[in-house]
Design an enzyme around this catalytic site. Structure first.
Site, PDB file in Angstrom:
ATOM      1  N   MET A  73       0.827  -1.208   0.000  1.00 59.61           N
ATOM      2  CA  MET A  73       0.000   0.000   0.000  1.00 59.61           C
ATOM      3  C   MET A  73       0.865   1.262   0.000  1.00 59.61           C
ATOM      4  SD  MET A  73      -3.029  -1.107  -0.205  1.00 59.61           S
ATOM      5  CE  MET A  73      -4.130   0.261   0.137  1.00 59.61           C
ATOM      6  N   ASP A  93      10.908   3.159   5.477  1.00 56.82           N
ATOM      7  CA  ASP A  93      10.664   1.804   5.967  1.00 56.82           C
ATOM      8  C   ASP A  93      11.711   1.491   7.026  1.00 56.82           C
ATOM      9  OD1 ASP A  93       9.942  -1.101   6.118  1.00 56.82           O
ATOM     10  OD2 ASP A  93       8.689  -0.560   4.396  1.00 56.82           O
ATOM     11  N   VAL A  98       2.101   0.954   7.693  1.00 54.95           N
ATOM     12  CA  VAL A  98       2.944  -0.149   8.166  1.00 54.95           C
ATOM     13  C   VAL A  98       2.044  -1.336   8.506  1.00 54.95           C
ATOM     14  CG1 VAL A  98       4.756   1.392   8.979  1.00 54.95           C
ATOM     15  CG2 VAL A  98       2.940   0.710  10.561  1.00 54.95           C
ATOM     16  N   GLU A 113      -0.434  -4.060   9.926  1.00 52.82           N
ATOM     17  CA  GLU A 113      -1.692  -3.865  10.650  1.00 52.82           C
ATOM     18  C   GLU A 113      -1.538  -4.455  12.047  1.00 52.82           C
ATOM     19  OE1 GLU A 113      -3.902  -1.968   9.733  1.00 52.82           O
ATOM     20  OE2 GLU A 113      -5.925  -2.635  10.159  1.00 52.82           O
ATOM     21  N   LYS A 145       2.200   0.093  14.912  1.00 58.00           N
ATOM     22  CA  LYS A 145       1.682   1.421  14.574  1.00 58.00           C
ATOM     23  C   LYS A 145       2.030   2.416  15.686  1.00 58.00           C
ATOM     24  CE  LYS A 145      -1.763   0.191  11.216  1.00 58.00           C
ATOM     25  NZ  LYS A 145      -1.357   0.330   9.828  1.00 58.00           N
ATOM     26  N   SER A 177      -6.857  -0.570   7.952  1.00 60.45           N
ATOM     27  CA  SER A 177      -8.148  -0.997   7.410  1.00 60.45           C
ATOM     28  C   SER A 177      -9.073  -1.521   8.499  1.00 60.45           C
ATOM     29  CB  SER A 177      -7.970  -2.035   6.299  1.00 60.45           C
ATOM     30  OG  SER A 177      -6.924  -2.895   6.568  1.00 60.45           O
ATOM     31  N   HIS A 201      -8.109   5.975   4.177  1.00 58.25           N
ATOM     32  CA  HIS A 201      -8.134   4.555   3.838  1.00 58.25           C
ATOM     33  C   HIS A 201      -8.155   4.378   2.323  1.00 58.25           C
ATOM     34  CE1 HIS A 201     -10.598   0.578   3.833  1.00 58.25           C
ATOM     35  NE2 HIS A 201      -9.310   0.322   3.821  1.00 58.25           N
TER      36      HIS A 201
HETATM   37  P1  NAD Z   1       2.759  -4.696   3.626  1.00 61.17           P
HETATM   38  O1  NAD Z   1       3.146  -5.788   4.516  1.00 61.17           O
HETATM   39  O2  NAD Z   1       2.851  -4.884   2.153  1.00 61.17           O
HETATM   40  O3  NAD Z   1       3.620  -3.408   3.957  1.00 61.17           O
HETATM   41  C1  NAD Z   1       3.901  -2.963   5.244  1.00 61.17           C
HETATM   42  C2  NAD Z   1       5.258  -2.279   5.215  1.00 61.17           C
HETATM   43  O4  NAD Z   1       5.465  -1.666   6.472  1.00 61.17           O
HETATM   44  C3  NAD Z   1       6.417  -3.217   4.976  1.00 61.17           C
HETATM   45  O5  NAD Z   1       7.217  -2.732   3.908  1.00 61.17           O
HETATM   46  C4  NAD Z   1       7.177  -3.183   6.289  1.00 61.17           C
HETATM   47  O6  NAD Z   1       8.571  -3.350   6.113  1.00 61.17           O
HETATM   48  C5  NAD Z   1       6.823  -1.821   6.794  1.00 61.17           C
HETATM   49  N1  NAD Z   1       7.016  -1.680   8.217  1.00 61.17           N
HETATM   50  C6  NAD Z   1       6.655  -2.574   9.176  1.00 61.17           C
HETATM   51  N2  NAD Z   1       7.030  -2.113  10.378  1.00 61.17           N
HETATM   52  C7  NAD Z   1       7.621  -0.921  10.186  1.00 61.17           C
HETATM   53  C8  NAD Z   1       8.218   0.035  11.041  1.00 61.17           C
HETATM   54  N3  NAD Z   1       8.271  -0.170  12.356  1.00 61.17           N
HETATM   55  N4  NAD Z   1       8.728   1.142  10.494  1.00 61.17           N
HETATM   56  C9  NAD Z   1       8.674   1.345   9.169  1.00 61.17           C
HETATM   57  N5  NAD Z   1       8.124   0.479   8.315  1.00 61.17           N
HETATM   58  C10 NAD Z   1       7.599  -0.654   8.809  1.00 61.17           C
HETATM   59  O7  NAD Z   1       1.288  -4.297   4.057  1.00 61.17           O
HETATM   60  P2  NAD Z   1       0.182  -3.489   3.237  1.00 61.17           P
HETATM   61  O8  NAD Z   1      -0.731  -4.458   2.585  1.00 61.17           O
HETATM   62  O9  NAD Z   1       0.847  -2.444   2.442  1.00 61.17           O
HETATM   63  O10 NAD Z   1      -0.662  -2.807   4.406  1.00 61.17           O
HETATM   64  C11 NAD Z   1      -0.200  -1.677   5.097  1.00 61.17           C
HETATM   65  C12 NAD Z   1      -1.335  -1.015   5.839  1.00 61.17           C
HETATM   66  O11 NAD Z   1      -2.370  -0.666   4.897  1.00 61.17           O
HETATM   67  C13 NAD Z   1      -2.026  -1.871   6.876  1.00 61.17           C
HETATM   68  O12 NAD Z   1      -2.424  -1.056   7.952  1.00 61.17           O
HETATM   69  C14 NAD Z   1      -3.237  -2.405   6.159  1.00 61.17           C
HETATM   70  O13 NAD Z   1      -4.285  -2.748   7.020  1.00 61.17           O
HETATM   71  C15 NAD Z   1      -3.607  -1.213   5.320  1.00 61.17           C
HETATM   72  N6  NAD Z   1      -4.423  -1.514   4.123  1.00 61.17           N
HETATM   73  C16 NAD Z   1      -4.136  -2.577   3.332  1.00 61.17           C
HETATM   74  C17 NAD Z   1      -4.887  -2.840   2.217  1.00 61.17           C
HETATM   75  C18 NAD Z   1      -4.567  -4.007   1.317  1.00 61.17           C
HETATM   76  O14 NAD Z   1      -5.400  -4.340   0.473  1.00 61.17           O
HETATM   77  N7  NAD Z   1      -3.403  -4.610   1.425  1.00 61.17           N
HETATM   78  C19 NAD Z   1      -5.959  -1.989   1.907  1.00 61.17           C
HETATM   79  C20 NAD Z   1      -6.225  -0.896   2.715  1.00 61.17           C
HETATM   80  C21 NAD Z   1      -5.449  -0.659   3.828  1.00 61.17           C
END
Ligand code: NAD
Length: 735
Positions: free
Chosen positions: A336, A355, A412, A414, A419, A441, A462
Site C-alpha cells: 500500500m 521503511d 505499516v 496492521e 503502529k 483498514s 483509507h
Molecule cells: P505490507 O506488509 O505490504 O507493507 C507494510 C510495510 O510496512 C512493509 O514494507 C514493512 O517493512 C513496513 N514496516 C513494518 N514495520 C515498520 C516500522 N516499524 N517502520 C517502518 N516500516 C515498517 O502491508 P500493506 O498491505 O501495504 O498494508 C499496510 C497497511 O495498509 C495496513 O495497515 C493495512 O491494514 C492497510 N491496508 C491494506 C490494504 C490491502 O489491500 N493490502 C488496503 C487498505 C489498507
C-alpha cells in the site's frame, strides 16, 4: 448569442466557435440547443453561405450533455406522471429528448456542407455533433479523446450516435464501441474512419474551410441511393453472425441488469433495417424509454452528479483555508505504501518513503520502478514520465526526513504495537502543523489517535488496493479529529484526483463493514449447502463484479478469519455467526487456505490456466441442497439486500452522514451493483416499504441479521425514501 461566435468569411464560409462563458468546458444545455438551432437555420437558408466549420475556443471541443438538464427532465417527468398521466409524461420526454437529434439531422440534411474541426476531446452529445457533420478533421492533439460514454451512466447516445456509428462501422465494432463507452485516441479513431483527417492545430480551421472550398459534399452516404451497410444487411449471413451472438454476449456481460445496454442492441438492430429518419425516430423512442428508467436516474445521480459534488469538496469544511501540500511522508514501503507514494508523486508531490531500513525502503521504490516500466513497455507511459515520477520519491529509513512534510500517512503492518511505535517516532520529528493519517483498514481511528500528541490532527485515510487503480478514498474521522485535518485530507485526495467519502469511526468503517456482509452471506450459503459455483454465479447475476468467494480470496481468507476472531473477542460470541467461524477455521487453520496470496483459497490457482473452484469445498458443507430446488432470485436478493441493510444501519448509526457518500462509496469502493446507483439508491428504487417487507421475509427464514433497523421501519411507515428524507444540501461550490 452567449455561447457561440459566428463569422462568415469572404468565401461565404461560416466559422462557428463554441465558447460558453464562465465554463472551462463546453456542454450541451437548453440554451446551447436553442442557439445552435438558430445557427443551423442561418447556414441552411443563408443564400450566400456555402457551408460551416464548427470548432471550440476551449481546450476540449465538448464534454457532452449537461446531465443536470437530464436530471431536471426526470423531475418534470415525475411531476407530469402525477398531474397529467403516464402517456402525456412519456410524450414530453420523447419530444424534449428528441430535440437534439432533430437538430443534428438538420445539420446533416440542410444542404450545406458542415465540417467539425475537433480541436480537442469530444464526448457524448459533443461527439454526436461531430458525427452529424459531413467531415471530421481533428487537430493533432495527443490529449484528444473521442467517445460515447453514456452507457457508463445508464444511458446511450440519443442524438443519432447509435445510428451513425452503426452505418460507419461494421456492426460488431459499432456494438462494441457503443456498449463499452470506450474513449478513442486520434490514431485509433482515424483507423476506424470515425474521423477523416488529422492536421496540425494551427491549420485546423483552414483545413476545414479548404474541404468546403474543394467541393465537400453535403450528403451522407446513407442518404444516397444504393448505400450499403458496412457489414451488410441485418438479415444476411453476415448479420446473423453478429446479432444473435451479440445478445448472448450482452447477457454474459450484464445479466440483463442494464436496460441501456439492451436498448443499444435493439436500437441498432431495428434502426439498421429502416431509412435514417425512421431509424432516428426508433433511437429517440428507446432513448426516451431509457431516460425514464430508474436505473438511468440512479446512475446519473450517483455516478455523475454526486461524484462530481464529492470531488469538488461537498464535504469540505468551508472555513478552512486551502492546504499547502508540497511534501508528504509515507511510512511503510510495502504494497500500500508504495502505491500511495506513486499516486502522490504522480500529482507532483514530493514523497519521503520510509521503511525499517534502507534496503526495504529501496525495495518499495524498486517495485514501483518495475510496475511503471511495464507500463512504459506497453506504450502506456513515456519513460521520461516514469523517471520524473520516481525522482520525486526519496526512500530512506531516516525519520528526520519527515521534518518539513505537510502530511504523513502511515501504511505499516496492521499491528497496533507496530503502529504505536511508528506514531511515536513520527511525532517526535514532524512540525506542529503537519497532519497525521493512518491507512489502517481495521483499527479504530479514535483509539489509534490516542497514541498521537495532538488528536485533532489525526485522521484516517483509507486507500483501496490497487491504489493506482481504485478511485475511492475513505476518510475516517476519529472522535477528536479536527476540521483542519479533514480539509487537508480532502485537499490531498483532490490533488491525487480520487473521489473521497468521509465517514465516522466504526468497526470496518463503512466499505469494509458492508463488503464483509456480502462475503459472509456467501460463506453462509456455502454452509447451507448451496453449490459454490451457484453462489459465485448468483453474485455476478446480482450485479456484483465478482462472487463473494472470489472476493474473499482476493482480500485474503485469513484476514476474514482474523477479523472474525477479533470481533468475537471484542463484542462476544453473539456478534459472529458460528457457522462462518467453523468454515473459516477449517479453511485457514486446518487447510492452510489463505486465498489467492498462497494460491489456495475457495479457488485453486494453478500455475498455468484459470483459477478453479477448489473441489474440497464440497467436503466442508454439512449438507448439500439440490440446485434445482434453490430459488435464485432469493439468493440474489440476499446478497444485495444484506449490503443495503448494513448501509442503512451505518446511516442510522451516523457512520455515514450523507446519502451521496453511501452510494458513491459502494460503487467505487466495492462495485455494488452499479445499475442500482448504490446501496441506498437500491433501497429507494425498491421503495422502503417493499425493502422492509423483503428484509422481514428474509429475517423469518434466515435469522436476525436481516432484521430491518429502526430507521428503515420508520421510513417504511411514512413511505419515505433516503434521497427524500436526507436530501443533500447543495453547496454553492459543488453546484
Ligand atoms: P505490507 O506488509 O505490504 O507493507 C507494510 C510495510 O510496512 C512493509 O514494507 C514493512 O517493512 C513496513 N514496516 C513494518 N514495520 C515498520 C516500522 N516499524 N517502520 C517502518 N516500516 C515498517 O502491508 P500493506 O498491505 O501495504 O498494508 C499496510 C497497511 O495498509 C495496513 O495497515 C493495512 O491494514 C492497510 N491496508 C491494506 C490494504 C490491502 O489491500 N493490502 C488496503 C487498505 C489498507
Amino acid at each position: 448569442m452567449a455561447n457561440f461566435k459566428f463569422d462568415v468569411d469572404a468565401d461565404g464560409i461560416a466559422l462557428i466557435t463554441w465558447d460558453m462563458p464562465g465554463r472551462s468546458m463546453n456542454v450541451i444545455d437548453m440554451d446551447v440547443i436553442e442557439e445552435l438551432a438558430g445557427l443551423v437555420e442561418k447556414v441552411a437558408t443563408g443564400a450566400t453561405i456555402k457551408g460551416a466549420v464548427i470548432t471550440s475556443a476551449k481546450d476540449a471541443f465538448c464534454g457532452g450533455a449537461d446531465l443536470t438538464m437530464l436530471e431536471r427532465m426526470g423531475a418534470i417527468y415525475a411531476d407530469l406522471v402525477k398531474n397529467k398521466g403516464g402517456e402525456a409524461a412519456a410524450l414530453y420526454v420523447f419530444e424534449e429528448s428528441r430535440k437534439l437529434s432533430l437538430l443534428y439531422r438538420r445539420i446533416e440534411t440542410g444542404g450545406k456542407p458542415w465540417v467539425c474541426a475537433l480541436n480537442g476531446t469530444a464526448m457524448g452529445g459533443g461527439f454526436e455533433l461531430a458525427l452529424a457533420c459531413h467531415q471530421r478533421i481533428a487537430a493533432d492533439n495527443p490529449k484528444t479523446r473521442l467517445g460515447l460514454p453514456e452507457i457508463k451512466i445508464g444511458l446511450f447516445p440519443g442524438a443519432g450516435g447509435t445510428q451513425r456509428i452503426a452505418r460507419m462501422l461494421p456492426p460488431a465494432d459499432a456494438l462494441q464501441y457503443l456498449l463499452k463507452g470506450d474513449q478513442l485516441k486520434l490514431d485509433r479513431a482515424k483507423a476506424m474512419k470515425l474521423i477523416d483527417a488529422v492536421v496540425p492545430a494551427a491549420d485546423l480551421v483552414k483545413a476545414g474551410k479548404d474541404w468546403i472550398k474543394a467541393g465537400g459534399k453535403a450528403v451522407k452516404p446513407w442518404d444516397e441511393k444504393g448505400f450499403k451497410l458496412p457489414g451488410g444487411p441485418v438479415y444476411s449471413k453476415a448479420g446473423m453472425m453478429v446479432f444473435p451472438p451479440a445478445n448472448a454476449i450482452y447477457r454474459r456481460e450484464t445479466y440483463d441488469n442494464y436496460p441501456a445496454a439492451r436498448a443499444i442492441l435493439q436500437t441498432v438492430y431495428e434502426g439498421l433495417q429502416v431509412d435514417m429518419d425512421t431509424a432516428l425516430r426508433v433511437e429517440s423512442r428507446w432513448f426516451a424509454k431509457i431516460l425514464r428508467s430508474p436505473e438511468a436516474a440512479s446512475m446519473i445521480r450517483t455516478l455523475f452528479v454526486s461524484m462530481q459534488e464529492l470531488n469538488k469538496g461537498a464535504r469540505r469544511p468551508a472555513a478552512e483555508p486551502a492546504t499547502s501540500l508540497k511534501k508528504i511522508g509515507v511510512i511503510g514501503a510495502g504494497f500500500m505504501g508504495a502505491g500511495i507514494a506513486q499516486v502522490s508523486a504522480a500529482a507532483g508531490l514530493q514523497v519521503v518513503l520510509i521503511d525499517r531500513d534502507q534496503e526495504t525502503a529501496d525495495k518499495g521504490k524498486a517495485a514501483l520502478h518495475k510496475a511503471l516500466s511495464d507500463r512504459v513497455a506497453k506504450g502506456r507511459m513515456k519513460s521520461a514520465e516514469r523517471d520524473g515520477l520516481l525522482s520525486l520519491i526519496t526512500p530512506t529509513p531516516d525519520y528526520g526526513a519527515l521534518k518539513d512534510c505537510d502530511l504523513v500517512i502511515e501504511a505499516v503492518f496492521e499491528d497496533r504495537k507496530v503502529k504505536a511505535e511508528v506514531i511515536a517516532k513520527i511525532q517526535a520529528v514532524i512540525g506542529d502543523q503537519a497532519i497525521f493519517a493512518s491507512n489502517t483498514s481495521t483499527l479504530p481511528i479514535t483509539s489509534l489517535a490516542t497514541e498521537f500528541k495532538d488528536q485533532p490532527r489525526f485522521i484516517g485515510i483509507h486507500f483501496f488496493s490497487p491504489v493506482d487503480r481504485m478511485m475511492l478514498v475513505e476518510i475516517i474521522l476519529g472522535k477528536n479529529t479536527g476540521d483542519r485535518a479533514l480539509a487537508a485530507a480532502l485537499d490531498y485526495v483532490r490533488a491525487i484526483r480520487k473521489t473521497p467519502i468521509v465517514v465516522n469511526d466504526s468497526r470496518g468503517f463503512y466499505t469494509s463493514r458492508v463488503v464483509g456482509t456480502y462475503i459472509r452471506e456467501g460463506h453462509l450459503m456455502l454452509c447451507e449447502g448451496v453449490p459454490a459455483a451457484m453462489i459465485e454465479n448468483v453474485g455476478r447475476m446480482a450485479g456484483m463484479p465478482v462472487g463473494p468467494l472470489s472476493l474473499n480470496d482476493e482480500v485474503a481468507v485469513d484476514l476474514a478469519w482474523k477479523i472474525l476472531k477479533a470481533t468475537e473477542a471484542d463484542l462476544g460470541a453473539a456478534a459472529i455467526d458460528p457457522r462462518q467461524k467453523t468454515l473459516l477455521e477449517e479453511m485457514v487453520e486446518k487447510r492452510g487456505r489463505f486465498g489467492r496470496k498462497n494460491g489456495k483459497g475457495f479457488y485453486d490457482y494453478p500455475a498455468s490456466g484459470p483459477k478453479k473452484l477448489w473441489p474440497g469445498l464440497a467436503d466442508l458443507q454439512p449438507k448439500k441442497l439440490d440446485p434445482d430446488t434453490i430459488d435464485v432470485q432469493e439468493l440474489k436478493n440476499r446478497l444485495l439486500a444484506m449490503q443495503a441493510l448494513e448501509t442503512a444501519r451505518c446511516f442510522e448509526e451516523k457512520v455515514l452522514t450523507d446519502v451521496r457518500e453511501a452510494d458513491v462509496g459502494s460503487i467505487l469502493g466495492f462495485g455494488f451493483a452499479p445499475f442500482s446507483g448504490g446501496t441506498l439508491s437500491y433501497i429507494d428504487m425498491m421503495g422502503s416499504k417493499k425493502f422492509v417487507a423483503l428484509c422481514r421475509a428474509l429475517e423469518a427464514k434466515y435469522g436476525a441479521r436481516f432484521a430491518p433497523c429502526k430507521l428503515l421501519i420508520e421510513m417504511a411507515d411514512k413511505g419515505e425514501s433516503f434521497y427524500g428524507r436526507f436530501a443533500p444540501a447543495k453547496k454553492k461550490e459543488a453546484a
